[in-house]
Design an enzyme around this catalytic site. Structure first.
Site, PDB file in Angstrom:
ATOM      1  N   CYS A  17      -0.577   3.182  -5.285  1.00  0.00           N
ATOM      2  CA  CYS A  17       0.594   3.262  -4.406  1.00  0.00           C
ATOM      3  C   CYS A  17       1.251   1.911  -4.146  1.00  0.00           C
ATOM      4  O   CYS A  17       2.300   1.848  -3.505  1.00  0.00           O
ATOM      5  CB  CYS A  17       0.217   3.932  -3.087  1.00  0.00           C
ATOM      6  SG  CYS A  17      -1.118   3.130  -2.184  1.00  0.00           S
ATOM      7  N   HIS A  18       0.685   0.832  -4.613  1.00  0.00           N
ATOM      8  CA  HIS A  18       1.202  -0.507  -4.313  1.00  0.00           C
ATOM      9  C   HIS A  18       1.189  -1.316  -5.598  1.00  0.00           C
ATOM     10  O   HIS A  18       0.192  -1.960  -5.896  1.00  0.00           O
ATOM     11  CB  HIS A  18       0.318  -1.154  -3.253  1.00  0.00           C
ATOM     12  CG  HIS A  18       0.843  -2.444  -2.719  1.00  0.00           C
ATOM     13  ND1 HIS A  18       0.538  -3.660  -3.279  1.00  0.00           N
ATOM     14  CD2 HIS A  18       1.638  -2.706  -1.666  1.00  0.00           C
ATOM     15  CE1 HIS A  18       1.110  -4.624  -2.578  1.00  0.00           C
ATOM     16  NE2 HIS A  18       1.780  -4.067  -1.594  1.00  0.00           N
ATOM     17  N   PHE A  19       2.122  -1.331  -6.367  1.00  0.00           N
ATOM     18  CA  PHE A  19       3.416  -0.673  -6.384  1.00  0.00           C
ATOM     19  C   PHE A  19       3.485   0.234  -7.600  1.00  0.00           C
ATOM     20  O   PHE A  19       2.744   0.044  -8.551  1.00  0.00           O
ATOM     21  CB  PHE A  19       4.532  -1.708  -6.486  1.00  0.00           C
ATOM     22  CG  PHE A  19       4.606  -2.639  -5.323  1.00  0.00           C
ATOM     23  CD1 PHE A  19       5.235  -2.253  -4.149  1.00  0.00           C
ATOM     24  CD2 PHE A  19       4.039  -3.901  -5.381  1.00  0.00           C
ATOM     25  CE1 PHE A  19       5.332  -3.124  -3.078  1.00  0.00           C
ATOM     26  CE2 PHE A  19       4.124  -4.768  -4.312  1.00  0.00           C
ATOM     27  CZ  PHE A  19       4.762  -4.388  -3.154  1.00  0.00           C
TER      28      PHE A  19
END
Length: 173
Positions: free
Chosen positions: A70-72
């Site tokens: 989720c990052h990134f």
């Protein structure tokens, strides 16, 4: 409650996160996924840069760690705040390990520098905190300097990490 040792495995850290290590109402680590290390390889009360204590911990880096997804998107990197939180977690663990009572809370730091990043292809993160001072009064306050390395290269440096242990009814303010 576990005896005070100089190293802890993952199952021990989970016991701490469940509140089983330092007694009810005292310092705990967060549960996964916020528990940011897999083991504590060294903890003592007379080592480190200032001769007042040291904690060293490790995280085995795997491409499927939760934050990489989720990052990134299409640019996975461990969030810097998670490495910083690991250092605070270690100071809080030290305070509980050294007999401090109360629930741990991060209280800030004076300086933080990033000079690299943790990517999915890395193998191992090592965290280190050198205890500078522990004050035991209305609350227990620990102050430490710390660093994070990835595959033997230091990429974060933190000065004056502050963590307090607060007994029930004691205010943060």
């Amino acid at each position: 409650m576990l005896n005070r040792r100089n190293g802890y495995e993952y199952e021990d850290l989970l016991a701490c996160a469940r509140g089983e290590m330092f007694g009810p109402g005292n310092a705990q680590l967060p549960l996964p996924p916020m528990l940011m290390f897999d083991r504590i390889t060294d903890i003592n009360d007379n080592g480190g840069e200032f001769g007042k204590g040291l904690v060293r911990a490790e995280l085995d880096v795997k491409p499927d760690l939760w934050f990489f997804g989720c990052h990134f998107k299409n640019d996975p990197v461990m969030p810097g705040c998670l490495g910083l939180d690991a250092l605070w977690q270690m100071v809080g663990f030290y305070l509980g390990w050294s007999g401090g009572e109360g629930r741990g809370r991060a209280l800030g730091l004076n300086e933080l520098k990033f000079s690299g990043q943790v990517l999915p292809e890395a193998r191992k993160v090592v965290y280190n905190v050198d205890i500078k001072r522990v004050m035991r009064a209305k609350l227990v306050l620990g102050i430490a300097d710390g660093w994070l390395s990835v595959d033997d290269q230091i990429i974060y440096r933190a000065k004056d990490l502050k963590v307090g242990l607060f007994k029930q009814g004691t205010s943060l303010g």
